[in-house]
Write a protein that holds these residues in place. Structure first.
Motif, PDB file in Angstrom:
ATOM      1  N   ALA A 152     -10.055  59.507 -41.351  1.00 17.03           N
ATOM      2  CA  ALA A 152      -9.404  60.788 -41.608  1.00 17.03           C
ATOM      3  C   ALA A 152     -10.359  61.941 -41.341  1.00 17.03           C
ATOM      4  N   ALA A 153     -11.596  61.779 -41.746  1.00 16.90           N
ATOM      5  CA  ALA A 153     -12.570  62.834 -41.524  1.00 16.90           C
ATOM      6  C   ALA A 153     -12.808  63.040 -40.040  1.00 16.90           C
ATOM      7  N   ALA A 154     -12.723  61.972 -39.276  1.00 17.49           N
ATOM      8  CA  ALA A 154     -13.002  62.055 -37.846  1.00 17.49           C
ATOM      9  C   ALA A 154     -11.784  62.522 -37.044  1.00 17.49           C
ATOM     10  N   GLN A 155     -10.553  62.118 -37.458  1.00 18.87           N
ATOM     11  CA  GLN A 155      -9.390  62.365 -36.615  1.00 18.87           C
ATOM     12  C   GLN A 155      -8.316  63.237 -37.254  1.00 18.87           C
ATOM     13  N   GLY A 156      -8.426  63.612 -38.488  1.00 12.58           N
ATOM     14  CA  GLY A 156      -7.452  64.483 -39.123  1.00 12.58           C
ATOM     15  C   GLY A 156      -6.349  63.719 -39.835  1.00 12.58           C
ATOM     16  N   PRO A 157      -5.392  64.460 -40.405  1.00 15.86           N
ATOM     17  CA  PRO A 157      -4.356  63.838 -41.229  1.00 15.86           C
ATOM     18  C   PRO A 157      -3.374  62.968 -40.447  1.00 15.86           C
ATOM     19  N   ASN A 158      -3.167  63.228 -39.165  1.00 23.04           N
ATOM     20  CA  ASN A 158      -2.225  62.429 -38.384  1.00 23.04           C
ATOM     21  C   ASN A 158      -2.674  60.977 -38.260  1.00 23.04           C
ATOM     22  N   ALA A 159      -3.974  60.746 -38.177  1.00 19.30           N
ATOM     23  CA  ALA A 159      -4.490  59.382 -38.075  1.00 19.30           C
ATOM     24  C   ALA A 159      -4.204  58.612 -39.360  1.00 19.30           C
ATOM     25  N   ASP A 160      -4.310  59.287 -40.521  1.00 17.79           N
ATOM     26  CA  ASP A 160      -3.999  58.639 -41.795  1.00 17.79           C
ATOM     27  C   ASP A 160      -2.553  58.209 -41.840  1.00 17.79           C
ATOM     28  N   PHE A 161      -1.650  59.099 -41.462  1.00 23.32           N
ATOM     29  CA  PHE A 161      -0.229  58.798 -41.523  1.00 23.32           C
ATOM     30  C   PHE A 161       0.125  57.654 -40.579  1.00 23.32           C
ATOM     31  N   ALA A 162      -0.394  57.707 -39.367  1.00 28.17           N
ATOM     32  CA  ALA A 162      -0.125  56.638 -38.399  1.00 28.17           C
ATOM     33  C   ALA A 162      -0.693  55.314 -38.891  1.00 28.17           C
TER      34      ALA A 162
END
Length: 114
Positions: free
Chosen positions: A36-46
């Motif tokens: 999440a820190a590296a790619q933002g909130p969209n990576a968490d959701f995916a």
């Protein structure tokens, strides 16, 4: 570092069966926090969606295996199959509801005028 999200109430394990097979949606792991820190909130959701689908497939496979064991007479407690089948069914219903909401949201966005 953020604290993990707590599980939704009412989805506790029942008789050795994990709650709806969606334990990946219940919280974040350290790996997900790093991503999440590296790619933002969209990576968490995916990642959460992918984990949820993997868990759904695992619960469906478990229910299918238990169904074969019931048919063969190898399963001592048929209630295990009933619980696993219900878990798989509820997981599929939840997945379909999320999918339907996503499709509705997409259609609503497409209806918006620029």
């Amino acid at each position: 570092m953020t604290s993990p999200i707590n599980p939704i109430g009412g989805f506790s394990p029942v008789g050795g069966v994990s709650g709806l097979g969606l334990s990946g949606i219940a919280g974040f792991t350290e790996k997900a926090e790093t991503t999440a820190a590296a790619q933002g909130p969209n990576a968490d959701f995916a990642g959460m969606l992918a984990k949820g689908i993997e868990n759904l497939q695992a619960s469906q496979t478990k229910a299918a295996d238990l169904a074969v064991q019931v048919a063969d007479g190898r399963l001592q407690d048929p209630a295990q199959y009933t619980m696993a089948a219900t878990e798989a069914s509820l997981g599929l219903q939840l997945t379909m509801a999320v999918r339907n909401k996503a499709v509705e949201a997409f259609q609503e966005i497409m209806r918006m005028q620029a």
